[in-house]
Motif scaffolding. Structure first.
Motif, PDB file in Angstrom:
ATOM      1  N   VAL A  72       0.837  -1.201   0.000  1.00 29.23           N
ATOM      2  CA  VAL A  72       0.000   0.000   0.000  1.00 29.23           C
ATOM      3  C   VAL A  72       0.871   1.249   0.000  1.00 29.23           C
ATOM      4  O   VAL A  72       0.674   2.183  -0.795  1.00 29.23           O
ATOM      5  N   VAL A  73       1.863   1.278   0.887  1.00 28.35           N
ATOM      6  CA  VAL A  73       2.755   2.436   0.979  1.00 28.35           C
ATOM      7  C   VAL A  73       3.526   2.622  -0.324  1.00 28.35           C
ATOM      8  O   VAL A  73       3.631   3.737  -0.854  1.00 28.35           O
ATOM      9  N   ALA A  74       4.060   1.515  -0.864  1.00 30.05           N
ATOM     10  CA  ALA A  74       4.832   1.605  -2.105  1.00 30.05           C
ATOM     11  C   ALA A  74       3.964   2.087  -3.259  1.00 30.05           C
ATOM     12  O   ALA A  74       4.406   2.880  -4.102  1.00 30.05           O
ATOM     13  N   GLY A  75       2.712   1.629  -3.304  1.00 29.83           N
ATOM     14  CA  GLY A  75       1.816   2.055  -4.371  1.00 29.83           C
ATOM     15  C   GLY A  75       1.506   3.534  -4.308  1.00 29.83           C
ATOM     16  O   GLY A  75       1.530   4.239  -5.324  1.00 29.83           O
ATOM     17  N   LEU A  76       1.225   4.026  -3.115  1.00 28.98           N
ATOM     18  CA  LEU A  76       0.932   5.454  -2.961  1.00 28.98           C
ATOM     19  C   LEU A  76       2.161   6.300  -3.282  1.00 28.98           C
ATOM     20  O   LEU A  76       2.057   7.361  -3.902  1.00 28.98           O
ATOM     21  N   GLU A  77       3.328   5.824  -2.874  1.00 31.48           N
ATOM     22  CA  GLU A  77       4.556   6.565  -3.182  1.00 31.48           C
ATOM     23  C   GLU A  77       4.869   6.533  -4.675  1.00 31.48           C
ATOM     24  O   GLU A  77       5.509   7.448  -5.200  1.00 31.48           O
ATOM     25  N   ALA A  78       4.412   5.489  -5.366  1.00 31.91           N
ATOM     26  CA  ALA A  78       4.633   5.391  -6.811  1.00 31.91           C
ATOM     27  C   ALA A  78       3.698   6.309  -7.592  1.00 31.91           C
ATOM     28  O   ALA A  78       3.867   6.489  -8.796  1.00 31.91           O
ATOM     29  N   GLY A  79       2.695   6.869  -6.885  1.00 31.95           N
ATOM     30  CA  GLY A  79       1.801   7.813  -7.548  1.00 31.95           C
ATOM     31  C   GLY A  79       0.355   7.392  -7.632  1.00 31.95           C
ATOM     32  O   GLY A  79      -0.448   8.059  -8.289  1.00 31.95           O
ATOM     33  N   ALA A  80      -0.016   6.277  -6.972  1.00 33.56           N
ATOM     34  CA  ALA A  80      -1.411   5.833  -7.006  1.00 33.56           C
ATOM     35  C   ALA A  80      -2.310   6.846  -6.304  1.00 33.56           C
ATOM     36  O   ALA A  80      -1.892   7.528  -5.367  1.00 33.56           O
TER      37      ALA A  80
END
Length: 219
Positions: A72-80
């Protein structure tokens, strides 16, 4: 399953299972919303999201296991833009997609049907340069139809996209609002050219300068 449900509701939906093909399909299709699995064989959802965000502001909704906090954190940081636990509840997924579409992110701000101009940002509509006074619901209904000119949308799909997935299905609600909308946007509401009905299915928007429109089931 998600693709089948979205298509049944009048959306165009595609499924891609490989990272390289995902980016290629994104550029070819130019979708309004992207649903990404965080972790799939042959696909790094985070890399795909970063690549999409590098060239577009199209909304991205990540699907990941509820307990996979790192994803979840990685996805949001990737721009989700959003996150949903999988398997997603379809009613919630539909609602989240509607929110992203209504926000106008990744969509053209201006939609046109011949001399009919819809400004999604200012929520204004004009015909031949003359402002038209529409209610918020009428504006939303027109925008949903105008985004896909020539595509027939069922009454159920229109009800869910404009009024929300929790609204009880009643095709008459859509019919009444279409009649009111036509009264405001059509040069002659008795012979509509912008919004036409398709017998037993629903409604579609048309550009009268590009094709002839036949009212198959006036309502």
């Amino acid at each position: 399953m998600v693709r089948s449900v979205l298509r049944a509701e009048g959306h165009d939906a595609w499924a891609v299972g490989h990272e390289d093909r995902a980016l290629e399909a994104f550029r070819e299709i130019n979708p309004d919303v992207v649903l990404l699995e965080a972790r799939l064989p042959g696909m790094n959802g985070f890399a795909v999201c970063r690549a999409i965000r590098a060239e577009s502001q199209t909304p991205v909704i990540f699907l990941a296991a509820r307990t996979d906090t790192a994803a979840v954190v990685a996805g949001l940081e990737a721009g989700a833009d959003d996150f949903m636990a999988k398997p997603p509840r379809l009613s919630e997924l539909r609602a989240r997609i509607r929110v992203r579409l209504r926000a106008g992110i990744g969509l053209a701000w201006i939609l046109t049907l011949s001399d009919l101009v819809i400004d999604l940002n200012g929520r204004t509509v004009s015909r031949a340069g003359r402002p038209l006074r529409l209610t918020p619901i009428e504006c939303d209904l027109l925008a949903v139809l105008a985004r896909r000119p020539g595509q027939v949308l069922s009454r159920r799909a229109l009800l869910e996209q404009v009024w929300g997935g929790d609204a009880p299905f009643d095709g008459r609600t859509v019919n009444v609002h279409v009649l009111r909308l036509r009264a405001k946007i059509e040069p002659d509401p008795r012979h509509p050219v912008y919004i036409t009905a398709v017998r037993g299915v629903g409604y579609r928007s048309d550009d009268p300068t590009r094709s002839s429109c036949i009212e198959e089931n006036p309502s």
